[in-house]
Design a protein around this motif. Structure first.
Motif, PDB file in Angstrom:
ATOM      1  N   PRO A 145       0.837  -1.201   0.000  1.00 13.58           N
ATOM      2  CA  PRO A 145       0.000   0.000   0.000  1.00 13.58           C
ATOM      3  C   PRO A 145       0.873   1.252   0.000  1.00 13.58           C
ATOM      4  O   PRO A 145       2.060   1.201   0.359  1.00 13.58           O
ATOM      5  CB  PRO A 145      -0.798  -0.125   1.303  1.00 13.58           C
ATOM      6  CG  PRO A 145       0.072  -0.966   2.192  1.00 13.58           C
ATOM      7  CD  PRO A 145       0.759  -1.929   1.278  1.00 13.58           C
ATOM      8  N   SER A 175       3.100   6.040  -3.626  1.00 12.16           N
ATOM      9  CA  SER A 175       2.948   4.628  -3.983  1.00 12.16           C
ATOM     10  C   SER A 175       4.225   4.140  -4.656  1.00 12.16           C
ATOM     11  O   SER A 175       5.088   4.935  -5.028  1.00 12.16           O
ATOM     12  CB  SER A 175       1.748   4.425  -4.913  1.00 12.16           C
ATOM     13  OG  SER A 175       1.983   5.023  -6.173  1.00 12.16           O
ATOM     14  N   GLY A 200      -2.170   5.976  -8.417  1.00 12.95           N
ATOM     15  CA  GLY A 200      -3.129   5.954  -7.325  1.00 12.95           C
ATOM     16  C   GLY A 200      -3.434   7.359  -6.837  1.00 12.95           C
ATOM     17  O   GLY A 200      -2.900   8.360  -7.335  1.00 12.95           O
ATOM     18  N   CYS A 215      -0.969  10.113  -5.531  1.00 13.56           N
ATOM     19  CA  CYS A 215      -0.011   9.316  -4.755  1.00 13.56           C
ATOM     20  C   CYS A 215       1.336   9.265  -5.468  1.00 13.56           C
ATOM     21  O   CYS A 215       1.954   8.201  -5.601  1.00 13.56           O
ATOM     22  CB  CYS A 215      -0.549   7.903  -4.522  1.00 13.56           C
ATOM     23  SG  CYS A 215      -1.818   7.818  -3.248  1.00 13.56           S
ATOM     24  N   GLU A 228      -7.586   8.261   3.408  1.00 18.65           N
ATOM     25  CA  GLU A 228      -7.392   6.930   2.838  1.00 18.65           C
ATOM     26  C   GLU A 228      -6.815   7.084   1.434  1.00 18.65           C
ATOM     27  O   GLU A 228      -7.352   7.817   0.611  1.00 18.65           O
ATOM     28  CB  GLU A 228      -8.711   6.155   2.764  1.00 18.65           C
ATOM     29  CG  GLU A 228      -8.546   4.736   2.228  1.00 18.65           C
ATOM     30  CD  GLU A 228      -9.842   3.965   2.149  1.00 18.65           C
ATOM     31  OE1 GLU A 228      -9.793   2.726   2.019  1.00 18.65           O
ATOM     32  OE2 GLU A 228     -10.912   4.604   2.208  1.00 18.65           O
ATOM     33  N   CYS A 245      -5.015   4.954  -2.006  1.00 22.97           N
ATOM     34  CA  CYS A 245      -4.889   3.660  -2.674  1.00 22.97           C
ATOM     35  C   CYS A 245      -3.831   3.724  -3.768  1.00 22.97           C
ATOM     36  O   CYS A 245      -3.830   4.650  -4.588  1.00 22.97           O
ATOM     37  CB  CYS A 245      -6.215   3.234  -3.290  1.00 22.97           C
ATOM     38  SG  CYS A 245      -7.488   2.824  -2.074  1.00 22.97           S
ATOM     39  N   GLN A 281      -3.275  -1.927  -3.297  1.00 21.37           N
ATOM     40  CA  GLN A 281      -3.686  -1.905  -1.904  1.00 21.37           C
ATOM     41  C   GLN A 281      -3.913  -0.471  -1.442  1.00 21.37           C
ATOM     42  O   GLN A 281      -3.408   0.480  -2.040  1.00 21.37           O
ATOM     43  CB  GLN A 281      -2.639  -2.570  -1.001  1.00 21.37           C
ATOM     44  CG  GLN A 281      -2.424  -4.053  -1.241  1.00 21.37           C
ATOM     45  CD  GLN A 281      -1.675  -4.705  -0.099  1.00 21.37           C
ATOM     46  OE1 GLN A 281      -2.161  -4.826   1.014  1.00 21.37           O
ATOM     47  NE2 GLN A 281      -0.456  -5.152  -0.374  1.00 21.37           N
ATOM     48  N   CYS A 282      -4.684  -0.360  -0.351  1.00 20.37           N
ATOM     49  CA  CYS A 282      -5.000   0.951   0.220  1.00 20.37           C
ATOM     50  C   CYS A 282      -4.475   1.042   1.645  1.00 20.37           C
ATOM     51  O   CYS A 282      -4.160   0.028   2.275  1.00 20.37           O
ATOM     52  CB  CYS A 282      -6.511   1.185   0.211  1.00 20.37           C
ATOM     53  SG  CYS A 282      -7.261   1.185  -1.430  1.00 20.37           S
ATOM     54  N   THR A 283      -4.389   2.268   2.138  1.00 19.36           N
ATOM     55  CA  THR A 283      -3.944   2.483   3.511  1.00 19.36           C
ATOM     56  C   THR A 283      -4.741   3.624   4.122  1.00 19.36           C
ATOM     57  O   THR A 283      -5.236   4.514   3.412  1.00 19.36           O
ATOM     58  CB  THR A 283      -2.433   2.790   3.565  1.00 19.36           C
ATOM     59  OG1 THR A 283      -2.002   2.818   4.923  1.00 19.36           O
ATOM     60  CG2 THR A 283      -2.128   4.145   2.941  1.00 19.36           C
TER      61      THR A 283
END
Length: 223
Positions: free
Chosen positions: A112, A141, A146, A176, A206, A208, A212-214
């Motif tokens: 993530p 990322s 993302g 990201c 949040e 992504c 995956q996301c965080t």
């Protein structure tokens, strides 16, 4: 041993269950155990000549097989260390071609993104009791793709027996790609107005990446 002496192979790799149940471990030079941590795995058949779906089953106590995740072309799911999994791949009839080469690629998902929120220690309040919170957001990322899906800011200020609360939210406030993006959150109170003085902030975002996301939460106190 004979194959290795002839220089044809460096090693032979076998599944532990096959190796031990057949008793072949007695003729091995070395039996190695490789422990694997919990992870998110990706199973991909998109490079196949025809449409294929994937079913992943976990082996439970007593040998019972339990489906964990399933889908066409590409699926992902969490796997637990120490658990045996079986992967079933089958043509699902979604393509005109129903045969040919089947390609299955299983790998660990890309991690993530790293997500950071910094809230400035000083905010402002206007004459209408609306507070403004300042800060920066940075999402990074592994491949620069993302975005941050949302940024939420909650503000709470207690004065004596009374409390002023408010909420602000923004969708897709930053990419990201590792750049630092400033934000200005204009928090309108639900009822009682905000005043000059200390207040508690909860900022949550949040983000992504490609797979995956965080979620990141920051809870500073501002003045």
């Amino acid at each position: 041993r004979e194959l290795r002496q002839r220089g044809e192979v460096a090693a032979i790799l076998l599944d532990a269950a096959v190796l031990l149940e057949a008793g072949w471990n007695s003729v091995c030079d070395l039996v190695a155990f490789i422990d694997t941590p919990d992870a998110l795995l990706i199973a991909d058949t998109s490079a196949s000549d025809y449409s294929a779906s994937i079913l992943v089953l976990a082996q439970l106590d007593g040998g019972v097989l339990y489906p964990t995740f399933c889908g066409p072309d590409l699926v992902g799911g969490n796997v637990t260390a120490g658990t045996t999994y079986f992967v079933m791949v089958f043509g699902d009839g979604r393509s005109a071609t129903t045969g040919g080469a089947l390609h299955l690629h299983v790998r660990e998902a890309l991690p993530p993104p790293e997500l950071e929120i910094h809230v400035a220690p000083i905010g402002t309040v206007d004459r209408h009791g609306v507070a403004t919170v300042y800060g920066t957001l940075r999402c990074t990322s592994v491949d620069g793709t993302g975005e941050v899906l949302n940024l939420d800011v909650s503000l709470s200020q207690r004065s004596g027996q009374q409390t002023a609360d408010g909420f602000w939210s923004a969708a897709s406030p930053a990419p990201c790609d590792g750049t630092t993006t400033p934000f200005v959150a204009r928090v309108e109170p639900f009822g009682r107005s905000f005043r000059s003085g200390a207040a508690a902030v909860l900022a949550a975002a949040e983000g992504c990446g490609p797979e995956q996301c965080t979620l990141t939460v920051e809870e500073p106190r501002i003045f």
